[in-house]
Design an enzyme around this catalytic site. Structure first.
Site, PDB file in Angstrom:
ATOM      1  N   LYS A  62       0.837  -1.194   0.000  1.00 40.39           N
ATOM      2  CA  LYS A  62       0.000   0.000   0.000  1.00 40.39           C
ATOM      3  C   LYS A  62       0.873   1.245   0.000  1.00 40.39           C
ATOM      4  O   LYS A  62       2.010   1.208   0.470  1.00 40.39           O
ATOM      5  CB  LYS A  62      -0.862   0.019   1.283  1.00 40.39           C
ATOM      6  CG  LYS A  62      -1.966  -1.001   1.327  1.00 40.39           C
ATOM      7  CD  LYS A  62      -2.737  -0.888   2.640  1.00 40.39           C
ATOM      8  CE  LYS A  62      -3.847  -1.919   2.720  1.00 40.39           C
ATOM      9  NZ  LYS A  62      -4.912  -1.735   1.724  1.00 40.39           N
ATOM     10  N   ARG A  71     -10.241 -11.699   1.850  1.00 42.77           N
ATOM     11  CA  ARG A  71     -11.077 -12.771   1.292  1.00 42.77           C
ATOM     12  C   ARG A  71     -10.350 -14.118   1.333  1.00 42.77           C
ATOM     13  O   ARG A  71     -10.986 -15.169   1.433  1.00 42.77           O
ATOM     14  CB  ARG A  71     -11.520 -12.394  -0.131  1.00 42.77           C
ATOM     15  CG  ARG A  71     -10.400 -12.227  -1.115  1.00 42.77           C
ATOM     16  CD  ARG A  71     -10.790 -11.391  -2.330  1.00 42.77           C
ATOM     17  NE  ARG A  71     -10.839  -9.958  -2.054  1.00 42.77           N
ATOM     18  CZ  ARG A  71     -11.154  -9.022  -2.944  1.00 42.77           C
ATOM     19  NH1 ARG A  71     -11.475  -9.371  -4.186  1.00 42.77           N
ATOM     20  NH2 ARG A  71     -11.169  -7.743  -2.608  1.00 42.77           N
TER      21      ARG A  71
HETATM   22  N1  BES Z   1      -8.078  -3.903   4.458  1.00 39.36           N
HETATM   23  C1  BES Z   1      -8.280  -3.437   3.144  1.00 39.36           C
HETATM   24  C2  BES Z   1      -9.596  -2.668   2.970  1.00 39.36           C
HETATM   25  C3  BES Z   1      -9.714  -1.388   3.754  1.00 39.36           C
HETATM   26  C4  BES Z   1      -9.410  -0.163   3.167  1.00 39.36           C
HETATM   27  C5  BES Z   1     -10.176  -1.401   5.046  1.00 39.36           C
HETATM   28  C6  BES Z   1      -9.544   0.998   3.889  1.00 39.36           C
HETATM   29  C7  BES Z   1     -10.322  -0.221   5.769  1.00 39.36           C
HETATM   30  C8  BES Z   1     -10.006   0.971   5.186  1.00 39.36           C
HETATM   31  C9  BES Z   1      -8.296  -4.621   2.182  1.00 39.36           C
HETATM   32  O1  BES Z   1      -7.508  -5.703   2.540  1.00 39.36           O
HETATM   33  C10 BES Z   1      -7.774  -4.134   0.877  1.00 39.36           C
HETATM   34  O2  BES Z   1      -6.635  -3.781   0.810  1.00 39.36           O
HETATM   35  N2  BES Z   1      -8.634  -4.127  -0.130  1.00 39.36           N
HETATM   36  C11 BES Z   1      -8.272  -3.678  -1.425  1.00 39.36           C
HETATM   37  C12 BES Z   1      -8.782  -4.678  -2.428  1.00 39.36           C
HETATM   38  C13 BES Z   1      -8.248  -4.498  -3.822  1.00 39.36           C
HETATM   39  C14 BES Z   1      -6.774  -4.790  -3.846  1.00 39.36           C
HETATM   40  C15 BES Z   1      -8.986  -5.419  -4.733  1.00 39.36           C
HETATM   41  C16 BES Z   1      -8.918  -2.311  -1.635  1.00 39.36           C
HETATM   42  O3  BES Z   1     -10.012  -2.084  -1.136  1.00 39.36           O
HETATM   43  O4  BES Z   1      -8.287  -1.468  -2.273  1.00 39.36           O
HETATM   44 MN    MN Z   2      -5.495  -5.480   1.862  1.00 42.51          MN
END
Ligand code: BES
Ligand code: MN
Ligand code: ZN
Length: 498
Positions: A275, A349
């Protein structure tokens, strides 16, 4: 903070909170004080443009003719609209006005049930619940806090002529608050403290309440074939854990349970698909789904719910390292289905799919509900007000919606469908772990759906609701424990023996 119910006698000194209805209609206690002070409260209301609207507040210091340090007026709006949430909000707002005031003991008048939707006992109990919820504070890492910044309130007396009934009605709510506080604690803790093992240890403490707790480590999960969950944790120094918590409260101990499943990513760096650094600290609360499930189990066991409920949380840390899973890796889940991991940041997931499959195989559940901070896309869709609800089963969806509405943890139902599912098609495995950019929360839910078989199932995406940047009446900013009260209410209305 100690909360007790007492006779409706107004204290002579200290601080007291009274209700005012819309249009400046005084509750009995407010009228009494106004009269005793020769109308000082009425004058203060007019001068302060205080109308008695819901959540409006006005503190009158040292009112003439009274030995009280302060009288806090809290608006409750129209009496006929006051329900359990309204009463909780009043209690929370009342407490917030005085928490760091310097007063050690405060009184809140709960003598205004007439005309509301609540009995005197229920009004007082809900006020106490709201006050307790708002009194939460995560302050264990302040070593130099000034005295004047620390909460001063140690004792809260809720004044009612239905003290015995209020005490009885408050007892189970007090246990729910215990669950909420556990969730807020573990979600607030930083990731160097709440590691998968540390969170498993917190969950294990529920055995004191009669919950049977099992902790599975990586070796046991490998034996079970949980390649998807293990792949997420393989880049971390910390061992992944799967915790199973069983509360057997139904008359028939063999009756099929409700199973709650939580995403417990103790830190989500994104892994190799790392990230951006800005805001990455938020990912310490990527275990809020697991936190809510653990807190809900504490609430249910604490109040001895007459239902069989199993909580399962998958605990991992998603880190980049030489042993981390790579984009393009193919993992085999416990179900036997293979997954091409195209983005290591779509890890929740992968954790949940093995936990859900395990839950289904082992417990043959009546229903399964998972909670997860699963996607940023749900925040784009719903903001921070509603959690996203995805459900194959309409009856379950309706029951969850009603429970959420009743406790102030609302959900908004989102669609599922074949066309979304198709986006998960992989060129080299049974599925990939991401869809396209569009409808990201829905494709994530479709992914989970492939692991629940015929079990009635619902998924709550709580990425937008697990953490709050602002105070609300009963939830101080920070970890909200969203889900604990919803699940408690759902169990109470749908799954308990009568
Ligand atoms: N934990 C994150 C989602 C999240 C984002 C929770 C902001 C709380 C606040 C999750 O694991 C994630 O990174 N999701 C990605 C999915 C994508 C890579 C398909 C996302 O939402 O960008
Ligand atoms: Mn994630
Ligand atoms: Zn995540």
């Amino acid at each position: 903070m100690k909360i007790a119910f007492a006779k409706p006698e107004l204290p002579a000194d200290g601080a007291v909170v009274v209700a005012v209805f819309e249009g400046r209609a005084l509750s009995p206690a407010a009228r009494q004080l106004d009269e005793r002070s020769g109308g000082a409260l009425s004058r203060a209301m007019a001068a302060g443009r205080f109308e008695g609207k819901k959540d409006q507040t006005l503190t009158v210091l040292a009112p003439a003719g009274l030995a009280l340090n302060r009288v806090v007026l809290v608006g409750v709006g129209k009496a006929e609209a006051v329900d359990t949430q309204g009463a909780e909000g009043f209690g929370g707002t009342a407490l917030a006005q005085l928490l760091t005031s310097g007063e050690a003991a405060i009184a809140i008048a709960a003598d205004w049930a007439e005309g509301t939707k609540l009995s005197a006992a229920e009004l007082a109990a809900r006020i106490a619940f709201g006050a307790r919820l708002r009194g939460y504070r995560f302050d264990r890492y302040f070593t130099k806090e000034k005295k004047e910044d620390k909460p001063s309130v140690k004792k809260v007396a809720v004044l009612t002529d239905a003290a015995a009934g209020a005490k009885a009605a408050f007892a189970p709510l007090d246990k729910v608050a215990d669950g909420v506080f556990l969730t807020r604690d573990v979600v607030s803790e930083p990731a160097n403290v709440i590691t998968p093992e540390a969170l498993a240890a917190e969950a294990s403490k529920l055995s004191e309440l009669g919950v049977e707790v099992e902790v599975l480590g990586e070796k046991q999960m490998r034996k079970l074939g949980m390649g998807a969950l293990l792949g997420v944790g393989q880049g971390s120094e910390r061992e992944s854990q799967l915790v199973v918590m069983r509360w057997t409260g139904a008359r028939d101990p063999e009756a099929a349970p409700l199973v709650l499943v939580g995403k417990g990513v103790c830190f989500d760096s994104g892994g190799i698909s790392i990230k951006p650094s800005g805001g990455m600290e938020d990912m310490k609360w990527d275990m809020a789904g697991a936190g809510a499930v653990i807190g809900a189990m504490k609430a249910l066991a604490g109040r001895k719910a007459k239902a069989n409920v199993v909580g399962i949380v998958g605990l991992v840390e998603n880190m980049p390292s030489g042993t981390a899973q790579r984009p393009g890796d193919v993992v085999t889940s416990m179900s036997g289905q293979t997954v091409e991991v195209l983005n290591t940041d779509a890890e929740g997931r992968l954790v949940l799919c093995d936990a859900l499959w395990y839950a289904k195989e082992r417990f043959k559940p009546k229903a399964m509900i998972d909670l997860a901070t699963l996607t940023g896309a749900i925040i784009i869709a719903l903001g921070n007000e509603y959690a996203g609800l995805f459900a194959g089963d309409d009856a379950l969806a309706e029951a969850i919606t009603a429970a959420g509405k009743a406790v102030g943890e609302p959900v908004w139902r989102m669609p599922l469908g074949e066309a979304y599912d198709k986006q998960l098609k992989s060129d080299i495995a049974d599925m990939k772990n991401i869809g396209g950019r569009e409808g990201g929360s829905i494709t994530a839910a479709q992914f989970l759906k492939r692991f629940v078989g015929d079990v009635p199932w619902a998924h709550l995406d709580i990425a937008g609701t697990a953490w709050s940047k602002k105070d609300t009446a009963t939830v101080p900013k920070g970890a909200t424990a969203y889900g604990v009260r919803l699940l408690d209410r759902l169990v109470a209305t749908q799954y308990e023996d009568r």
